[in-house]
Every structure is written in C-alpha cells, then in structure tokens.
Design an enzyme around this catalytic site. Structure first.
Site, PDB file in Angstrom:
ATOM      1  N   PRO A   1       0.676  -1.467   0.063  1.00 19.87           N
ATOM      2  CA  PRO A   1      -0.022   0.090   0.543  1.00 19.87           C
ATOM      3  C   PRO A   1       1.216   1.161  -0.264  1.00 19.87           C
ATOM      4  CG  PRO A   1      -0.580  -1.992   1.621  1.00 19.87           C
ATOM      5  CD  PRO A   1       0.174  -1.831   0.569  1.00 19.87           C
ATOM      6  N   CYS A   2       0.809   2.233  -1.062  1.00 17.03           N
ATOM      7  CA  CYS A   2       1.654   3.126  -1.538  1.00 17.03           C
ATOM      8  C   CYS A   2       1.479   4.849  -0.160  1.00 17.03           C
ATOM      9  CB  CYS A   2       1.332   3.329  -2.257  1.00 17.03           C
ATOM     10  SG  CYS A   2      -0.590   4.429  -3.457  1.00 17.03           S
ATOM     11  N   GLN A   3       0.076   4.749  -0.142  1.00 17.11           N
ATOM     12  CA  GLN A   3      -0.465   5.831   1.165  1.00 17.11           C
ATOM     13  C   GLN A   3       0.244   6.687   1.922  1.00 17.11           C
ATOM     14  OE1 GLN A   3      -2.064   2.564   0.310  1.00 17.11           O
ATOM     15  NE2 GLN A   3      -3.839   4.203  -0.160  1.00 17.11           N
TER      16      GLN A   3
END
Length: 369
Positions: free
Chosen positions: A91-93
């Site tokens: 997940p890149c958040q």
C-alpha cells in the site's frame, strides 16, 4: 507493435510461477497472466477483493495479514515452477505526495509493510522479485533498507521511475518499478508507445450517461450525482482548463484568495486527445481532480476509470445482484496496479530469461538459478 517480438518462443518451455502480495482486485495479476506468467495465488487483507480477484483471474485468493504469511507457504505454492517470482505493491498511502503527515510518514500504519515483503523474500528465496509503488518511496529509508536486503541476498537490483503512458496506459501516471534477479542484471523492456493512448481511444466508445445515472447494460458505467452548483461549474469548464474559466459567482472562497490561485488541478475536464490524469481512489468525484468528462457534464464512471487503468472492459468487480457502492469500487480501482504495467513487468521477466539463454535449462534454475 507486438510486445512479444523480442521474447523468443523458446522461453515458453519455462514455467513461470508467481505469488502476488497485496494483490487487491488483481491488476498486477491480470497483467502478469496476460504476459504468460502463471500467478498461483494472491494475498490481501481486504476480503472484499476476493470476488474480483478470483472471478477475473486464474488464481487463488488468500485473505491473510502479510505478517502471518511465511516463506515456507510461498515456497510450497511455487513448488514445481522453473522460475519462482515474488511480486507485489505494498500500500502506497504512507509514501504518496497526498499523504497528510509528510514530515513523519513512519507513523502511518502501512509504513512497515515493505519490511514484511523483504522478510518473505529472505524466507522464500524466489528467483525474481518485482515491486511497484509511488515514486516518492525512493526517498524513504524503508526503500533503501529493502534494496539493501535484496543486495545482501545476492540479487541484482534495477529500479526506475517510469511514466505508464509510455507503455500504453492512457493516463499520466509515474510509478516506481523494481526488478531483482538472482541471475545477472535484469532490466525493463523499452517503452512500447511513441504515441500515447488518448482518452478518446480509451473511453470514447462508451455510451453517454448523465450525472447520477447508471447504464442498464453495464452496472459499472455509473456516475456520482452532482449538486446544482457543481453542475453549473462543470458546464462552464473547458477541456484542459480549471475553475479559472468559471464566472466569479461559481468560484469557491478559497479560490479567490492568493494561496488558492495555485489550486488548478481540481474541478477540471479531461481532454479527448491527451492522456487522463492519474486515476486516484476518488476519480468519480468532479471536485477531487481533473476527472470531468471531456464533453458530458459529469465525472468519470467506474467503468471509465477501470478502462483508463487498463482493466479489460468486461472486468467484473462485484457479483450479479450486489449493490454498487461507488466509493468502495473506486477505491479498489484507484489502488490497483494498472494491468498493462503488470504485463510490462511480466514481459521484462521473460525477456530477461530469453537474453540470458536460460531456455530449457530448468534444472540449473531449480538449483538456485
């Protein structure tokens, strides 16, 4: 242009097996399968991804926290394959430029997931590692540690920041791609498109639809409603323009302030003859980016967003009869790896084995090649 031109047919004798970490609804898996790789299984903590993942692909969905996954079970899944591949997009958040707490990204709950990825590489010992994420990740310690771990394990590591539009994705989307191989240097295939795929080419054939409406044939060709004020705003918007094109009575108060003059990337229409902006998890909202349709008075539909992400036009995101929740599916689509990028990753891996003349040498590969 045929992407397989440089991938000699002999490489088909090798069996490429993949486990996809953080698989989501299957964007990466879909692309890897199109490139001819066998994705055995995908792991994800979000159980709502199981239907689209398994319905559209030929893979097992495993609903599990990555912290509970072991290298032993990954090795078991990849048993019998000549080339064992561990792939994923954590997940890149935490690393996105949209992240609110940019000063201390490590506070984000997902920040350490890349360390779990590294742990599984060390335990599973795949021949190839593939990782995709946002460009900002290269500036973070967790990425440096990830690369250092791969090098310590004797992998040859290559990573580039690419514009997905150069590979046929009809959007302006820069991504960090990493490949690591136990056998010599591995590189990505060269850009495949001198001319971009435009918004018109991608979604110009879809039937017209109004704001808040749903197509009777394709339930995903559905749009969010617009308030009367936003309807007036989009009616005054021009392709490639911004809220600067509106009459003053339609402007937001923040736009009238000096600081607000720079906020030009919201409330915009796309251009038919250009690529789309980066598809985010909020692409169905007119005020959240340049997601206005080039000529229809509305934001993108779910299906249009999926197509711009390069999902097949018939990709199913929920079972028949289940209600469409726009914000949930837009999140799944926006978080996905564009399948076309997955295909490019898969073709790069196959080209790597072709160039190194590993064809029909499966025994040496199985011994650690």
């Amino acid at each position: 242009m045929n992407d397989m031109t440089n991938v000699r047919s002999e490489v088909r004798d090798l069996k490429f097996g993949v486990v996809d970490l953080f698989c989501g609804v299957g964007g990466l898996t879909c692309g890897l399968e199109k490139a001819g790789l066998d994705v055995v299984a995908g792991y994800d903590l979000d159980a709502t991804c199981e239907y689209p993942y398994t319905y559209n692909n030929h893979s097992l969905f495993i609903n599990k926290n990555i912290e509970e996954v072991t290298g032993k079970e990954i090795r078991k899944l990849l048993r019998g394959y000549d080339v064992k591949i561990l792939a994923g997009c954590a997940p890149c958040q935490p690393f996105s430029r949209h992240q609110k707490d940019k000063k201390d990204r490590s506070k984000h709950k997902d920040w350490k997931l890349l360390y779990q990825f590294a742990r599984l590489v060390e335990e599973a010992k795949p021949h190839i590692v593939s990782m995709e994420n946002v460009p900002e990740l290269v500036n973070e310690k967790v990425f440096c540690d990830f690369v250092d771990t791969l090098k310590r394990l004797k992998y040859n590591v290559t990573y580039n920041i690419v514009n997905a539009a150069d590979y046929g994705v009809p959007q302006r989307r820069k991504r960090l791609l990493l490949l690591a191989s136990k056998k010599k240097e591995i590189v990505f295939i060269k850009p495949t498109h001198e001319q971009v795929v435009t918004v018109r080419e991608a979604i110009g054939n879809l039937p017209p639809i109004g704001a808040g409406e749903e197509n009777l044939i394709d339930r995903l060709h559905i749009t969010s409603r617009l308030s009367e004020l936003n309807l007036q705003r989009i009616q005054h918007s021009i392709p490639g323009g911004s809220w600067h094109d509106w009459p003053e009575n339609l402007m937001l108060e923040c736009h009238k302030k000096e600081k607000g003059q720079t906020y030009t990337s919201v409330y915009g229409r796309m251009c038919w003859e250009d690529v789309a902006p980066t598809i985010t998890t909020q692409f169905t909202g007119y005020g959240t980016g340049r997601f206005g349709h080039p000529e229809q008075d509305r934001a993108l539909t779910l299906r249009e967003g999926a197509i711009i992400q390069t999902f097949p036009e018939n990709y199913s995101f929920l079972p028949e009869g289940e209600a469409v929740v726009i914000k949930d599916i837009s999140r799944q689509i926006g978080n996905a790896v564009p399948p076309r990028l997955g295909e490019i990753i898969g073709l790069s891996i196959k080209e790597h084995y072709t160039k190194r003349k590993y064809v029909r040498k499966s025994e040496s590969i199985k011994k650690g090649g």
